[in-house]
Write a protein that holds these residues in place. Structure first.
Motif: not given
Length: 293
Positions: A28-41, A51-53, A82-88, A102-107
């Motif tokens: 199926p296609k990508v619905r959304r990319l989830h990026i955490p609200q808080r980080h590094g704490e 996360a990819i949904e 919430h909608n980055a990469l939607a439909g990819a 590094e970003v492409e490998r993580a995604v």
């Protein structure tokens, strides 16, 4: 666990398997990319992953604190959480696991895991639940555990078991800091220190920095080699063929609750489950999927 110098790179092997599975189970296609609200704490473990949904509700997680990955991920995709990469096409995204930045490998790893979760859901496969935080690895006083990456909560587990512990870290600053805190633990940058370990546990970050084969080769006496962590939600066949004996990952079981927790910065542990797949109990991808069309 010596590795053949002519072995296909792990990323290539994983992508070849995904392509074969996709001939029978199109993605199926990508619905959304989830990026955490808080980080590094400190203690914010859930904020270490994106996360990819997919459109069918499947999820895949990936670690984002390797180097400057998070900063670059936010610069590239953070304005549209919430909608980055939607439909990819997740198969196209997964290809960047081999040769991407590094970003492409993580995604890409998140996409690999989401594609795996998608097919597992469709074929009715539920990976076995994990019994402990070491991916079901049980330790005794005779064991010498090699830990790839430092996991402070697990040091107590090793102490309680009465075994030896060697930690291989990639960050020199981390080695110096943790060696002061845990003077009885061997913490080193030298992966050859794994040679005396009979059990090794490492995270799937090894798939992001392409170090899995080198770590396996550095642990010739390890009869147990576990790859664990939320990013380890992928088909285990290529890992098992290399010498990994257990894969311990995380599967999202409540997509709505997970997405809400990711957006608000809350823990998403209640919306997920940890699993552990042992090599000797794995049926193989062809048995689960019916093989390529």
């Amino acid at each position: 666990m010596s590795q053949s110098p002519n072995r296909t790179p792990i990323a290539t092997a994983l992508l070849q398997q995904l392509a074969a599975i996709a001939t029978r189970w199109p993605s199926p296609k990508v619905r959304r990319l989830h990026i955490p609200q808080r980080h590094g704490e400190p203690g914010e473990h859930d904020a270490e992953f994106c996360a990819i949904e997919l459109d069918d509700g499947a999820f895949g997680l990936s670690y984002i604190l390797l180097g400057d990955t998070l900063d670059h991920l936010l610069a590239r995709h953070g304005s549209d959480r919430h909608n980055a990469l939607a439909g990819a096409d997740p198969m196209a995204m997964a290809q960047r696991l081999a040769g991407g930045d590094e970003v492409e490998r993580a995604v890409a790893l998140a996409a690999v895991n989401a594609l795996t979760d998608s097919v597992w859901r469709r074929v009715g496969y539920t990976p076995p639940p994990a019994g402990n935080s070491l991916g079901d690895v049980v330790l005794g006083p005779q064991d010498h555990l090699g830990m790839i990456g430092f996991f402070p909560p697990l040091v107590r587990r090793v102490d309680e078991a009465g075994g030896l512990l060697t930690v291989v870290e990639m960050n020199a600053e981390m080695v110096a800091r943790q060696q002061d805190r845990f003077p009885r633990v061997c913490i080193t940058l030298d992966r050859t220190a794994l040679a005396d370990c009979n059990t090794v546990v490492g995270t799937s970050t090894m798939l992001l920095n392409d170090s899995l084969d080198a770590m396996l080769a550095a642990a010739p006496n390890a009869s147990r080699f576990a790859v664990i962590g939320p990013s380890a939600g992928l088909w285990p066949d290529a890992l098992f063929e290399r010498g990994v004996t257990l894969l311990g990952g995380t599967q999202v079981v409540d997509g709505a609750a997970f997405a809400e927790a990711m957006a608000t910065g809350d823990s998403w542990s209640a919306a997920s489950r940890k699993f552990a797949i042992a090599r000797d109990g794995w049926p193989g991808w062809t048995a689960l999927t019916g093989g390529p069309a």
